[in-house]
Every structure is written in C-alpha cells, then in structure tokens.
Motif scaffolding. Sequence first.
Motif, PDB file in Angstrom:
ATOM      1  N   LEU A 323       0.849  -1.187   0.000  1.00 29.80           N
ATOM      2  CA  LEU A 323       0.000   0.000   0.000  1.00 29.80           C
ATOM      3  C   LEU A 323       0.885   1.236   0.000  1.00 29.80           C
ATOM      4  O   LEU A 323       2.024   1.201   0.470  1.00 29.80           O
ATOM      5  CB  LEU A 323      -0.904   0.047   1.229  1.00 29.80           C
ATOM      6  N   ASN A 324       0.348   2.319  -0.527  1.00 34.91           N
ATOM      7  CA  ASN A 324       1.046   3.606  -0.498  1.00 34.91           C
ATOM      8  C   ASN A 324       0.127   4.625   0.172  1.00 34.91           C
ATOM      9  O   ASN A 324      -0.993   4.862  -0.288  1.00 34.91           O
ATOM     10  CB  ASN A 324       1.396   4.064  -1.911  1.00 34.91           C
ATOM     11  N   ILE A 325       0.602   5.201   1.268  1.00 36.77           N
ATOM     12  CA  ILE A 325      -0.189   6.187   2.011  1.00 36.77           C
ATOM     13  C   ILE A 325       0.398   7.575   1.776  1.00 36.77           C
ATOM     14  O   ILE A 325       1.594   7.800   1.986  1.00 36.77           O
ATOM     15  CB  ILE A 325      -0.164   5.897   3.532  1.00 36.77           C
ATOM     16  N   MET A 326      -0.437   8.495   1.342  1.00 36.57           N
ATOM     17  CA  MET A 326       0.000   9.865   1.104  1.00 36.57           C
ATOM     18  C   MET A 326      -0.082  10.691   2.399  1.00 36.57           C
ATOM     19  O   MET A 326      -0.716  10.273   3.375  1.00 36.57           O
ATOM     20  CB  MET A 326      -0.856  10.497   0.005  1.00 36.57           C
ATOM     21  N   PRO A 327       0.535  11.864   2.438  1.00 34.42           N
ATOM     22  CA  PRO A 327       0.574  12.669   3.668  1.00 34.42           C
ATOM     23  C   PRO A 327      -0.795  13.034   4.236  1.00 34.42           C
ATOM     24  O   PRO A 327      -0.930  13.251   5.446  1.00 34.42           O
ATOM     25  CB  PRO A 327       1.342  13.924   3.242  1.00 34.42           C
ATOM     26  N   ASP A 328      -1.825  13.105   3.372  1.00 30.56           N
ATOM     27  CA  ASP A 328      -3.166  13.445   3.850  1.00 30.56           C
ATOM     28  C   ASP A 328      -3.976  12.211   4.239  1.00 30.56           C
ATOM     29  O   ASP A 328      -5.158  12.308   4.587  1.00 30.56           O
ATOM     30  CB  ASP A 328      -3.924  14.243   2.790  1.00 30.56           C
ATOM     31  N   GLY A 329      -3.343  11.018   4.169  1.00 26.78           N
ATOM     32  CA  GLY A 329      -4.016   9.784   4.546  1.00 26.78           C
ATOM     33  C   GLY A 329      -4.634   9.028   3.393  1.00 26.78           C
ATOM     34  O   GLY A 329      -5.089   7.891   3.574  1.00 26.78           O
ATOM     35  N   ASN A 336       3.680   4.246  -7.136  1.00 30.71           N
ATOM     36  CA  ASN A 336       3.733   4.909  -8.435  1.00 30.71           C
ATOM     37  C   ASN A 336       2.366   5.309  -8.979  1.00 30.71           C
ATOM     38  O   ASN A 336       2.250   6.317  -9.678  1.00 30.71           O
ATOM     39  CB  ASN A 336       4.445   4.009  -9.441  1.00 30.71           C
ATOM     40  N   LEU A 337       1.338   4.547  -8.671  1.00 25.47           N
ATOM     41  CA  LEU A 337      -0.015   4.879  -9.141  1.00 25.47           C
ATOM     42  C   LEU A 337      -0.689   5.770  -8.109  1.00 25.47           C
ATOM     43  O   LEU A 337      -1.415   5.309  -7.230  1.00 25.47           O
ATOM     44  CB  LEU A 337      -0.826   3.603  -9.367  1.00 25.47           C
ATOM     45  N   ILE A 338      -0.437   7.073  -8.218  1.00 30.98           N
ATOM     46  CA  ILE A 338      -0.947   8.002  -7.192  1.00 30.98           C
ATOM     47  C   ILE A 338      -1.805   9.119  -7.788  1.00 30.98           C
ATOM     48  O   ILE A 338      -1.989  10.154  -7.171  1.00 30.98           O
ATOM     49  CB  ILE A 338       0.223   8.604  -6.382  1.00 30.98           C
ATOM     50  N   GLU A 339      -2.317   8.896  -8.997  1.00 29.65           N
ATOM     51  CA  GLU A 339      -3.290   9.839  -9.541  1.00 29.65           C
ATOM     52  C   GLU A 339      -4.627   9.639  -8.827  1.00 29.65           C
ATOM     53  O   GLU A 339      -4.902   8.570  -8.279  1.00 29.65           O
ATOM     54  CB  GLU A 339      -3.457   9.613 -11.047  1.00 29.65           C
ATOM     55  N   ASP A 340      -5.471  10.664  -8.863  1.00 26.36           N
ATOM     56  CA  ASP A 340      -6.745  10.615  -8.136  1.00 26.36           C
ATOM     57  C   ASP A 340      -7.592   9.402  -8.518  1.00 26.36           C
ATOM     58  O   ASP A 340      -8.303   8.845  -7.663  1.00 26.36           O
ATOM     59  CB  ASP A 340      -7.545  11.901  -8.394  1.00 26.36           C
ATOM     60  N   ARG A 341      -7.519   8.979  -9.766  1.00 25.91           N
ATOM     61  CA  ARG A 341      -8.357   7.861 -10.219  1.00 25.91           C
ATOM     62  C   ARG A 341      -8.020   6.556  -9.505  1.00 25.91           C
ATOM     63  O   ARG A 341      -8.825   5.621  -9.484  1.00 25.91           O
ATOM     64  CB  ARG A 341      -8.235   7.667 -11.726  1.00 25.91           C
ATOM     65  N   ASN A 343      -7.190   6.377  -6.229  1.00 24.98           N
ATOM     66  CA  ASN A 343      -7.422   6.527  -4.789  1.00 24.98           C
ATOM     67  C   ASN A 343      -8.404   5.456  -4.313  1.00 24.98           C
ATOM     68  O   ASN A 343      -9.515   5.344  -4.837  1.00 24.98           O
ATOM     69  CB  ASN A 343      -7.988   7.917  -4.503  1.00 24.98           C
ATOM     70  N   ILE A 344      -7.997   4.660  -3.312  1.00 27.16           N
ATOM     71  CA  ILE A 344      -8.864   3.572  -2.845  1.00 27.16           C
ATOM     72  C   ILE A 344      -9.317   3.758  -1.401  1.00 27.16           C
ATOM     73  O   ILE A 344      -9.832   2.821  -0.775  1.00 27.16           O
ATOM     74  CB  ILE A 344      -8.165   2.208  -2.997  1.00 27.16           C
ATOM     75  N   GLY A 345      -9.155   4.965  -0.867  1.00 25.40           N
ATOM     76  CA  GLY A 345      -9.651   5.207   0.487  1.00 25.40           C
ATOM     77  C   GLY A 345      -8.767   6.161   1.268  1.00 25.40           C
ATOM     78  O   GLY A 345      -7.867   6.801   0.704  1.00 25.40           O
ATOM     79  N   ASN A 346      -9.031   6.267   2.572  1.00 24.14           N
ATOM     80  CA  ASN A 346      -8.251   7.135   3.442  1.00 24.14           C
ATOM     81  C   ASN A 346      -8.001   6.417   4.763  1.00 24.14           C
ATOM     82  O   ASN A 346      -8.937   5.991   5.434  1.00 24.14           O
ATOM     83  CB  ASN A 346      -8.976   8.457   3.682  1.00 24.14           C
ATOM     84  N   ILE A 347      -6.746   6.288   5.139  1.00 24.33           N
ATOM     85  CA  ILE A 347      -6.360   5.523   6.319  1.00 24.33           C
ATOM     86  C   ILE A 347      -6.807   6.199   7.612  1.00 24.33           C
ATOM     87  O   ILE A 347      -6.972   5.535   8.638  1.00 24.33           O
ATOM     88  CB  ILE A 347      -4.825   5.293   6.339  1.00 24.33           C
ATOM     89  N   ILE A 355     -11.074  -0.178   2.844  1.00 21.49           N
ATOM     90  CA  ILE A 355     -10.138   0.213   1.786  1.00 21.49           C
ATOM     91  C   ILE A 355      -9.992  -0.908   0.771  1.00 21.49           C
ATOM     92  O   ILE A 355      -9.984  -0.682  -0.442  1.00 21.49           O
ATOM     93  CB  ILE A 355      -8.772   0.586   2.396  1.00 21.49           C
ATOM     94  N   LEU A 356      -9.908  -2.157   1.263  1.00 22.97           N
ATOM     95  CA  LEU A 356      -9.769  -3.299   0.371  1.00 22.97           C
ATOM     96  C   LEU A 356     -11.013  -3.473  -0.486  1.00 22.97           C
ATOM     97  O   LEU A 356     -10.918  -3.790  -1.676  1.00 22.97           O
ATOM     98  CB  LEU A 356      -9.513  -4.569   1.191  1.00 22.97           C
ATOM     99  N   GLU A 357     -12.185  -3.237   0.092  1.00 27.50           N
ATOM    100  CA  GLU A 357     -13.431  -3.304  -0.681  1.00 27.50           C
ATOM    101  C   GLU A 357     -13.447  -2.238  -1.764  1.00 27.50           C
ATOM    102  O   GLU A 357     -13.914  -2.475  -2.881  1.00 27.50           O
ATOM    103  CB  GLU A 357     -14.635  -3.134   0.254  1.00 27.50           C
ATOM    104  N   ASN A 358     -12.927  -1.046  -1.428  1.00 28.80           N
ATOM    105  CA  ASN A 358     -12.848   0.011  -2.434  1.00 28.80           C
ATOM    106  C   ASN A 358     -11.954  -0.408  -3.590  1.00 28.80           C
ATOM    107  O   ASN A 358     -12.239  -0.125  -4.761  1.00 28.80           O
ATOM    108  CB  ASN A 358     -12.292   1.303  -1.816  1.00 28.80           C
ATOM    109  N   ALA A 359     -10.855  -1.072  -3.258  1.00 26.06           N
ATOM    110  CA  ALA A 359      -9.905  -1.514  -4.286  1.00 26.06           C
ATOM    111  C   ALA A 359     -10.542  -2.562  -5.183  1.00 26.06           C
ATOM    112  O   ALA A 359     -10.375  -2.525  -6.404  1.00 26.06           O
ATOM    113  CB  ALA A 359      -8.645  -2.069  -3.622  1.00 26.06           C
ATOM    114  N   ILE A 360     -11.271  -3.502  -4.564  1.00 29.69           N
ATOM    115  CA  ILE A 360     -11.922  -4.544  -5.354  1.00 29.69           C
ATOM    116  C   ILE A 360     -12.956  -3.930  -6.296  1.00 29.69           C
ATOM    117  O   ILE A 360     -13.148  -4.387  -7.420  1.00 29.69           O
ATOM    118  CB  ILE A 360     -12.567  -5.580  -4.417  1.00 29.69           C
TER     119      ILE A 360
END
Length: 443
Positions: A323-329, A336-341, A343-347, A355-360
């Motif tokens: 997983l990759n977590i950005m500074p805003d969560g 590498n895949l950090i464009e808005d499209r 985004n699979i949730g917020n920690i 978050i996993l359900e969002n990814a699926i």
Amino acid sequence: MKWLSSKLDISAIRFYEMYDFVVYQNIKTIKWGRIPTEIATLLKELDGCILKEVYLNLKNKQILTDKQLLILLNDLVVSDIENNQLNYKEKMVFFLVTRRCNLFCKTCYLSADKVDYGYEMSINEIEKSFRKLSKEGFYNITISGGEPFVRKDIKDIINIAAKYFKKVSINTNGILLTREIVQFLKKNDINVMMSLEGASELINNEIRGKGTFDRIIQVLQYFIEEDYRNLTISITVTRINVDELNLLYDLCSKYGIKMTMGVFLETGRGLCNSDILKLEPKKMLECYLQLLERMCSDHKEEYTFPPLLKKCVNYCGAVYSILNIMPDGNVFPCPNLIEDRWNIGNIISEDYCTILENAIAQNELISRHVEKVSSCIDCSLKYLCGGGCMANAYFEEGSVYAKDPLCDFYKAIYTSYLVNWDSDKDDANNVKGVIDWCMKKYL
C-alpha cells in the motif's frame, strides 16, 4: 517433509519447452525450475499420485540427483505455513509523511511543477494509522516523501514506527542529515536509502541541483565515521548518468556501502524531462550486466543477486501486500499509481477492510491479470513476470493492460536465468554463466 504424503496436483503447473529442456512454473507459489523433457512427461503421467510414489518413480529414472528431486517436488507444492511466511515477508507499506522537499530534482516522480502541499497528518493521526496497518499484518514500512526530514517531528515518527513495525526504512535525499541524525538512525537500526545520481559533481548536480554532491559525500562520511553501514545508495538510471554507473559503484565500494539501480518513471517532473532522461531497454540491459559482472567479480554476493532474479519472479503485490499512504491519509495501490483515479480510500477515516473493498470495486486494477494483457498471452515467461509493472505500462500507454516498456529487458534476464541456472552450483558461478550467455545472446 510431511508434504511427501500429499498428492501431486499439476493443475497449477505450467510446462514450457525451451531449447533442449522444459521449464515448469507453479502459478500459485511462483516457484520455477528447469527439468529434462522426460521428467516433465513423467510428472504429467503421475498426476494425482502420492508424492512419495512420484519421488520413487523419478528416482528410478536416475536422471536427477536426490537434491534435485527434493527441490523439484517441494516446488510443486506449498503448505499453509509457507503461504503465511510469504505473506509475512512481502506485506509492506510506503508511507509519505510529506510532499515538501528541499530539492527540485529532474527525475522526481511526484510533481512536474509547484506542489500543492495540502494537508499533512498530525503525529497522532500517523500513530493511529501505524496501529491500523500493523494489526492488518503490514510488518514492513518505508517512510518517504517529498523529503521526510523536512518535518520537525520526523524523529518522533520514526520512534513510533519502530513500535509497530518489524522493519523500518526511510528514503531520503540526504541533504538534511547531520551526524546527530545518523547516530539516531543507527541507534534505532533504521534502513536508509539515500539518493546519489552520479559519481561526479557535474553529473549528480545536473540532476539534483547545485551543491548536492559535496553535501551527500559529507553525509556519507558521517555514516562511515559512526560505523553504520545499514545504508544503500540509490541511482535512478538515465541518459545523463548511465556512463557513471561503474564509477558510482567504485565510490560505494570505497565506503563499503551497498548500491542499487532504480528505474526511471515517466511521471511527475520526470515526465517533463523524459526526452533527456529516458533510457532504451537494451542500454539498460547492457548497464545492468556490466554492473552485475563487477559485483560478481568482487564477490559481493549479499547484494549482487537480487531476489527478483534469483527467484525469477516479478509479481505485483499492489493493494494486497503493498500500500502507499499519502501525507493526507489517502491510500493508493502502490508508490507509483498516485493519480486521483487510483485513490482507494483514506487511512485516517476508514479501516483496512473498507479500503480493500474500495480496491476490489476498482475492477480495472484488481482484475489486471497477465492472461488479460494481450501482448503477454503467448509468452512462456508470463507467469514469472506477471506482465511486469502495471504502473510503467500505464505511464507509457495509458492502460494497466498494456505491456511494460521494459519487457525486452526482463525477458532477456529471465530467459538467461532459466537457461543457465543450476541448483547444484553456487550463486556466484550461476550468475557468471547468466552474464556470459545474456551478453552473447542479446548484446
């Protein structure tokens, strides 16, 4: 070896004829090996038999040694314990604590121009996030940025990470590191990845900026004087610095420090500079082999032979083990895949299951299987490389279902390993054979 009492099931085994032998691949465990054609034929005939019986039948053929037979049969099965161990080792999180940076490097994958720094998690939010991730089995963390040391509370963040994760690493450009910080990193046994884009002031500074080379060399001296070698120098290989790879290797060897090569990504500021940075796959292969040859001759086996190539496996663990977590969560499937499209949730506001359900739900991402990448369908290596890096494919072609632009590089390396790797030889001799064969075949 209780697994010898289980049955042989070759439904998950793929066999491919290569030259005068057959390569087998277990697509569930990603284990592979090279066997004579007669053995492959016999395995197909013995499908469904107890492995002990399979072992005796193969032994009677007197083609493989006992060691080779046990390696083969072990590769064909995997226990629940082994699965858990694999997940334990591979599950990791990249955690960006800031997008701020004190440099403006040409290769930066984050920003092509001015960065909207946005919200940065507080120390309390970071600790809650660490706790969530740790409970879900993320035992390894890499703290990154931006430049993580621009945060005044970075030491507190590192201390908290050490409470929740088995292995803590940090990526830095090194400019802000002092002797006192190096002492702190040593005390906490933090793995440090520091960037250096050349062996000379001229080349490094062209990429990273004026004064950076001298400063990084000074910081390297801190590590040496403090006798802390848990440090790896990273270089992103580009047209600008490709001719200094061997010189940088000499520099790292002088200090007794490891070195690793990174792949240039056409995203962020790197995209704006791709015309002067991007390297062709064949040139990348030439550089890799030359460097590997140097390392091999110097007997630096501890990092000469990366697991990627010894195992000949390059499967993407995005979402499930990375997983990759950005500074805003905000959470993304990989660094590498950090464009808005993507985004699979917020920690901060969601738990891991959500978050996993969002990814699926993002079917394009999760359903990306090598058998759905059209250019991979007829490739005998597809279950080993998994179709390469979907982020690289996306940046190059605009689709995660496209071919990895470094396909030719990986194909050459994998084929060379499959043809030359011998389980009865040590790594050093195997790699020498791989290098010689690959150079003659592809360069």
